[in-house]
Design a protein around this motif. Structure first.
Motif, PDB file in Angstrom:
ATOM      1  N   PRO A  70       8.014 -16.729 -18.819  1.00  0.00           N
ATOM      2  CA  PRO A  70       8.805 -17.035 -17.303  1.00  0.00           C
ATOM      3  C   PRO A  70       9.246 -18.456 -17.508  1.00  0.00           C
ATOM      4  O   PRO A  70       9.041 -19.033 -18.607  1.00  0.00           O
ATOM      5  CB  PRO A  70       7.564 -17.113 -16.400  1.00  0.00           C
ATOM      6  CG  PRO A  70       6.398 -16.064 -17.099  1.00  0.00           C
ATOM      7  CD  PRO A  70       6.613 -16.254 -18.678  1.00  0.00           C
ATOM      8  N   MET A  71      10.448 -18.676 -16.726  1.00  0.00           N
ATOM      9  CA  MET A  71      11.126 -20.022 -17.091  1.00  0.00           C
ATOM     10  C   MET A  71      10.966 -20.899 -15.770  1.00  0.00           C
ATOM     11  O   MET A  71      10.595 -20.527 -14.710  1.00  0.00           O
ATOM     12  CB  MET A  71      12.580 -19.648 -17.131  1.00  0.00           C
ATOM     13  CG  MET A  71      13.058 -18.784 -18.298  1.00  0.00           C
ATOM     14  SD  MET A  71      14.828 -18.336 -18.336  1.00  0.00           S
ATOM     15  CE  MET A  71      15.604 -19.959 -18.326  1.00  0.00           C
ATOM     16  N   THR A  72      11.200 -22.181 -15.740  1.00  0.00           N
ATOM     17  CA  THR A  72      11.031 -23.171 -14.894  1.00  0.00           C
ATOM     18  C   THR A  72      12.521 -23.917 -14.674  1.00  0.00           C
ATOM     19  O   THR A  72      12.640 -24.338 -13.585  1.00  0.00           O
ATOM     20  CB  THR A  72       9.852 -24.232 -15.077  1.00  0.00           C
ATOM     21  OG1 THR A  72      10.400 -24.724 -16.419  1.00  0.00           O
ATOM     22  CG2 THR A  72       8.736 -23.704 -15.154  1.00  0.00           C
ATOM     23  N   ASN A  73      13.311 -23.647 -15.569  1.00  0.00           N
ATOM     24  CA  ASN A  73      14.630 -24.316 -15.610  1.00  0.00           C
ATOM     25  C   ASN A  73      15.509 -23.243 -15.168  1.00  0.00           C
ATOM     26  O   ASN A  73      15.964 -22.576 -16.190  1.00  0.00           O
ATOM     27  CB  ASN A  73      15.134 -25.092 -16.879  1.00  0.00           C
ATOM     28  CG  ASN A  73      16.534 -25.674 -16.923  1.00  0.00           C
ATOM     29  OD1 ASN A  73      17.175 -25.712 -15.653  1.00  0.00           O
ATOM     30  ND2 ASN A  73      16.606 -26.555 -17.693  1.00  0.00           N
ATOM     31  N   GLY A 117      15.313 -13.012  -6.840  1.00  0.00           N
ATOM     32  CA  GLY A 117      14.893 -13.570  -8.061  1.00  0.00           C
ATOM     33  C   GLY A 117      14.596 -12.617  -9.158  1.00  0.00           C
ATOM     34  O   GLY A 117      14.239 -11.442  -8.880  1.00  0.00           O
ATOM     35  N   SER A 118      14.576 -13.145 -10.393  1.00  0.00           N
ATOM     36  CA  SER A 118      14.184 -12.347 -11.536  1.00  0.00           C
ATOM     37  C   SER A 118      12.761 -11.976 -11.417  1.00  0.00           C
ATOM     38  O   SER A 118      11.814 -13.029 -11.206  1.00  0.00           O
ATOM     39  CB  SER A 118      14.571 -12.964 -12.755  1.00  0.00           C
ATOM     40  OG  SER A 118      14.028 -12.209 -13.930  1.00  0.00           O
ATOM     41  N   THR A 119      12.335 -10.878 -11.525  1.00  0.00           N
ATOM     42  CA  THR A 119      10.846 -10.502 -11.552  1.00  0.00           C
ATOM     43  C   THR A 119      10.429 -10.526 -12.908  1.00  0.00           C
ATOM     44  O   THR A 119       8.951 -10.569 -13.031  1.00  0.00           O
ATOM     45  CB  THR A 119      10.641  -8.976 -11.030  1.00  0.00           C
ATOM     46  OG1 THR A 119      11.340  -8.160 -11.992  1.00  0.00           O
ATOM     47  CG2 THR A 119      10.963  -8.732  -9.594  1.00  0.00           C
ATOM     48  N   GLU A 120      11.087 -10.861 -13.940  1.00  0.00           N
ATOM     49  CA  GLU A 120      10.688 -11.254 -15.308  1.00  0.00           C
ATOM     50  C   GLU A 120      10.759 -12.506 -15.871  1.00  0.00           C
ATOM     51  O   GLU A 120       9.758 -12.985 -16.204  1.00  0.00           O
ATOM     52  CB  GLU A 120      11.615 -10.410 -16.330  1.00  0.00           C
ATOM     53  CG  GLU A 120      11.428  -8.844 -16.052  1.00  0.00           C
ATOM     54  CD  GLU A 120      10.252  -8.432 -16.715  1.00  0.00           C
ATOM     55  OE1 GLU A 120       9.844  -9.235 -17.743  1.00  0.00           O
ATOM     56  OE2 GLU A 120       9.596  -7.636 -16.353  1.00  0.00           O
ATOM     57  N   GLN A 121      11.711 -13.324 -15.303  1.00  0.00           N
ATOM     58  CA  GLN A 121      11.792 -14.768 -15.737  1.00  0.00           C
ATOM     59  C   GLN A 121      11.520 -15.780 -14.660  1.00  0.00           C
ATOM     60  O   GLN A 121      11.243 -16.939 -14.873  1.00  0.00           O
ATOM     61  CB  GLN A 121      13.317 -14.999 -15.848  1.00  0.00           C
ATOM     62  CG  GLN A 121      14.079 -14.320 -17.280  1.00  0.00           C
ATOM     63  CD  GLN A 121      15.380 -14.619 -17.383  1.00  0.00           C
ATOM     64  OE1 GLN A 121      16.138 -14.893 -16.575  1.00  0.00           O
ATOM     65  NE2 GLN A 121      15.580 -14.899 -18.570  1.00  0.00           N
ATOM     66  N   VAL A 122      11.037 -15.337 -13.395  1.00  0.00           N
ATOM     67  CA  VAL A 122      10.500 -16.271 -12.389  1.00  0.00           C
ATOM     68  C   VAL A 122       9.152 -15.621 -12.070  1.00  0.00           C
ATOM     69  O   VAL A 122       8.808 -14.612 -11.595  1.00  0.00           O
ATOM     70  CB  VAL A 122      11.139 -16.140 -10.893  1.00  0.00           C
ATOM     71  CG1 VAL A 122      10.669 -17.045 -10.007  1.00  0.00           C
ATOM     72  CG2 VAL A 122      12.587 -16.588 -11.341  1.00  0.00           C
ATOM     73  N   SER A 123       7.962 -16.427 -12.459  1.00  0.00           N
ATOM     74  CA  SER A 123       6.687 -16.038 -12.344  1.00  0.00           C
ATOM     75  C   SER A 123       6.474 -15.898 -10.832  1.00  0.00           C
ATOM     76  O   SER A 123       7.055 -16.154 -10.031  1.00  0.00           O
ATOM     77  CB  SER A 123       5.982 -17.124 -13.079  1.00  0.00           C
ATOM     78  OG  SER A 123       5.779 -18.468 -12.079  1.00  0.00           O
ATOM     79  N   GLU A 124       5.117 -15.163 -10.500  1.00  0.00           N
ATOM     80  CA  GLU A 124       4.645 -14.784  -9.308  1.00  0.00           C
ATOM     81  C   GLU A 124       4.169 -16.133  -8.555  1.00  0.00           C
ATOM     82  O   GLU A 124       4.707 -16.398  -7.503  1.00  0.00           O
ATOM     83  CB  GLU A 124       3.412 -14.080  -9.583  1.00  0.00           C
ATOM     84  CG  GLU A 124       3.071 -13.586  -8.027  1.00  0.00           C
ATOM     85  CD  GLU A 124       1.665 -12.743  -8.125  1.00  0.00           C
ATOM     86  OE1 GLU A 124       0.872 -12.928  -7.252  1.00  0.00           O
ATOM     87  OE2 GLU A 124       1.542 -11.808  -8.864  1.00  0.00           O
ATOM     88  N   ASP A 125       3.817 -17.153  -9.498  1.00  0.00           N
ATOM     89  CA  ASP A 125       3.470 -18.350  -8.647  1.00  0.00           C
ATOM     90  C   ASP A 125       4.879 -19.249  -8.147  1.00  0.00           C
ATOM     91  O   ASP A 125       4.724 -19.821  -7.270  1.00  0.00           O
ATOM     92  CB  ASP A 125       2.624 -19.225  -9.655  1.00  0.00           C
ATOM     93  CG  ASP A 125       2.278 -20.559  -9.094  1.00  0.00           C
ATOM     94  OD1 ASP A 125       1.434 -20.690  -8.285  1.00  0.00           O
ATOM     95  OD2 ASP A 125       2.409 -21.723  -9.742  1.00  0.00           O
ATOM     96  N   LEU A 126       5.687 -19.254  -8.912  1.00  0.00           N
ATOM     97  CA  LEU A 126       6.955 -19.943  -8.950  1.00  0.00           C
ATOM     98  C   LEU A 126       7.614 -19.431  -7.756  1.00  0.00           C
ATOM     99  O   LEU A 126       8.191 -20.011  -6.627  1.00  0.00           O
ATOM    100  CB  LEU A 126       7.750 -20.137 -10.129  1.00  0.00           C
ATOM    101  CG  LEU A 126       8.890 -21.151  -9.970  1.00  0.00           C
ATOM    102  CD1 LEU A 126       8.633 -22.258  -9.247  1.00  0.00           C
ATOM    103  CD2 LEU A 126       9.728 -21.245 -11.164  1.00  0.00           C
ATOM    104  N   ALA A 127       7.728 -18.091  -7.565  1.00  0.00           N
ATOM    105  CA  ALA A 127       8.531 -17.248  -6.638  1.00  0.00           C
ATOM    106  C   ALA A 127       7.767 -17.339  -5.304  1.00  0.00           C
ATOM    107  O   ALA A 127       8.291 -17.683  -4.166  1.00  0.00           O
ATOM    108  CB  ALA A 127       8.629 -15.953  -6.936  1.00  0.00           C
ATOM    109  N   TYR A 128       6.156 -17.721  -5.196  1.00  0.00           N
ATOM    110  CA  TYR A 128       5.483 -17.847  -4.198  1.00  0.00           C
ATOM    111  C   TYR A 128       5.855 -19.460  -3.491  1.00  0.00           C
ATOM    112  O   TYR A 128       6.188 -19.569  -2.359  1.00  0.00           O
ATOM    113  CB  TYR A 128       4.086 -17.958  -4.500  1.00  0.00           C
ATOM    114  CG  TYR A 128       3.043 -18.227  -3.341  1.00  0.00           C
ATOM    115  CD1 TYR A 128       2.655 -17.497  -2.326  1.00  0.00           C
ATOM    116  CD2 TYR A 128       2.758 -19.729  -3.353  1.00  0.00           C
ATOM    117  CE1 TYR A 128       1.871 -17.931  -1.457  1.00  0.00           C
ATOM    118  CE2 TYR A 128       1.958 -20.221  -2.217  1.00  0.00           C
ATOM    119  CZ  TYR A 128       1.223 -19.274  -1.369  1.00  0.00           C
ATOM    120  OH  TYR A 128       0.525 -19.695  -0.166  1.00  0.00           O
ATOM    121  N   LYS A 129       6.068 -20.363  -4.578  1.00  0.00           N
ATOM    122  CA  LYS A 129       6.473 -21.533  -4.011  1.00  0.00           C
ATOM    123  C   LYS A 129       7.811 -21.534  -3.526  1.00  0.00           C
ATOM    124  O   LYS A 129       8.214 -22.265  -2.598  1.00  0.00           O
ATOM    125  CB  LYS A 129       6.254 -22.438  -5.384  1.00  0.00           C
ATOM    126  CG  LYS A 129       4.914 -22.874  -5.590  1.00  0.00           C
ATOM    127  CD  LYS A 129       4.577 -23.866  -6.632  1.00  0.00           C
ATOM    128  CE  LYS A 129       3.191 -24.279  -7.077  1.00  0.00           C
ATOM    129  NZ  LYS A 129       2.374 -23.370  -7.495  1.00  0.00           N
TER     130      LYS A 129
END
Length: 338
Positions: A43-46, A277-289
């Motif tokens: 997963p990515m953050t940038n 959002g990407s379900t592969e590159q954006v983590s569940e936690d980041l998508a939640y936020k």
């Protein structure tokens, strides 16, 4: 001597193989890009967010959302860059390929992508999830009084802006024109962004333009202020019914007074803009936020459409489309879904 040379070559080949293998693994892990299936190893953050063309709502809204997320989400290495794009079709395709991690798109386009129809025929979009509904969009078919054009049927043989490549406007324009008996080749198509289409309509280069945008649209307002002769072309009757039967659009009326200068209703079609959002590159936690920030802090944005981004509207136009797992978690937490 021969044995020593042979042993040396074996050791050398083994060492080179290890180095190449290590380089390959390092490149794959550090790039943050997509693999052959469109996914990402980590997963990515940038993040990169695809928006739309200058002159539409997606572009400025994307910029404000990117700033909203950066101001409110505390995750190590987190950043969001919003970029101009061809809008819905391109954004979905690039989320699937791993080039974008977020993007704005019409619900009608995502329905096509999920069902592999239209421009997505034979193409997978199984790594794209909905983060939430944003606001309704309307197809605005616009000309100037000075052209003498009174209806969409009269666009046959005319010069018409049908939206940029990669956007949903083009598909909608072709659908609406066909419903009025006008097929490709019956008019001169200009694949323009909304800002460029406004300029070309204003200077007489084109006769009419199609734009699926939020209502009211600043581009339409600017054209009216500059020319004082903007005219909407209605989609109604049998042509409207054909469009509704062949698509996921719904009937919509741009009511008088939506624009200060608008005195008559405009009959047209509508779709919902979604954040994806990407379900592969954006983590569940980041998508939640991201989802939590979008619906609890939307009032911090200044763009007019932000006032429509509310929890009560979060599932508008979503239906059975796949939610991002992080979004699903937030929606269940606040009671939007069970």
């Amino acid at each position: 001597m021969l044995k020593e040379r042979t042993l040396f070559l074996v050791i050398l080949m083994f060492a080179v193989g290890m180095i190449l293998s290590a380089c390959g693994e390092s490149g794959q892990g550090s790039s943050g890009g997509s693999d052959s299936s469109g996914g990402s190893a980590e997963p990515m953050t940038n993040l990169t967010m695809g928006t739309g063309s200058v002159g539409g709502v997606y572009y400025p809204l994307g910029g404000e959302m990117a700033n909203l997320f950066k101001d409110n989400i505390e995750v190590e290495g987190f950043d969001v860059s919003s970029v101009e794009s061809g809008a819905s079709v391109e954004n979905i395709a690039k989320i699937q390929s791993g080039d974008y991690q977020l993007g704005i798109a019409q619900n009608t386009t995502l329905i096509n992508a999920v069902n592999q129809t239209g421009e997505f025929k034979g193409k997978k979009s199984d790594e794209v999830g909905v983060i939430g509904s944003l606001y309704p969009e309307a197809l605005q078919v616009v000309t100037l009084e000075s052209t003498g054009i009174q209806s969409i049927k009269e666009l046959k043989g005319k010069k018409v802006a049908i939206g940029p490549p990669g956007g949903a406007t083009r598909e909608a324009a072709e659908l609406v024109l066909s419903a009025h008996g006008i097929e490709k080749g019956d008019y001169k198509a200009y694949e323009e962004g909304f800002g460029d289409a406004k300029s070309k309509l204003q200077n007489g280069t084109i006769d009419a333009s199609f734009a699926v945008v939020g209502v009211p649209s600043s581009t339409t307002d600017e054209l009216a202020n500059a020319t004082n002769e903007v005219k909407f072309l209605d989609i109604k009757g049998d042509a409207l019914q054909e469009v509704l039967d062949k698509s996921q659009y719904e009937a919509y009326t741009v009511e008088p007074g939506t624009y200060e200068w608008q005195k008559e209703p405009a009959e047209t079609i509508t779709a919902m803009a979604l954040l994806l959002g990407s379900t592969e590159q954006v983590s569940e936690d980041l998508a939640y936020k991201i989802t939590k920030t979008l619906y609890e802090k939307s009032g911090d944005m200044t763009i007019e459409q932000a006032s429509l981004i509310k929890q009560d509207n979060a599932m508008n136009g979503v239906g059975d489309l796949p939610l991002h797992p992080g979004t699903e978690k937030y929606f269940k937490e606040v009671g939007i879904i069970e």
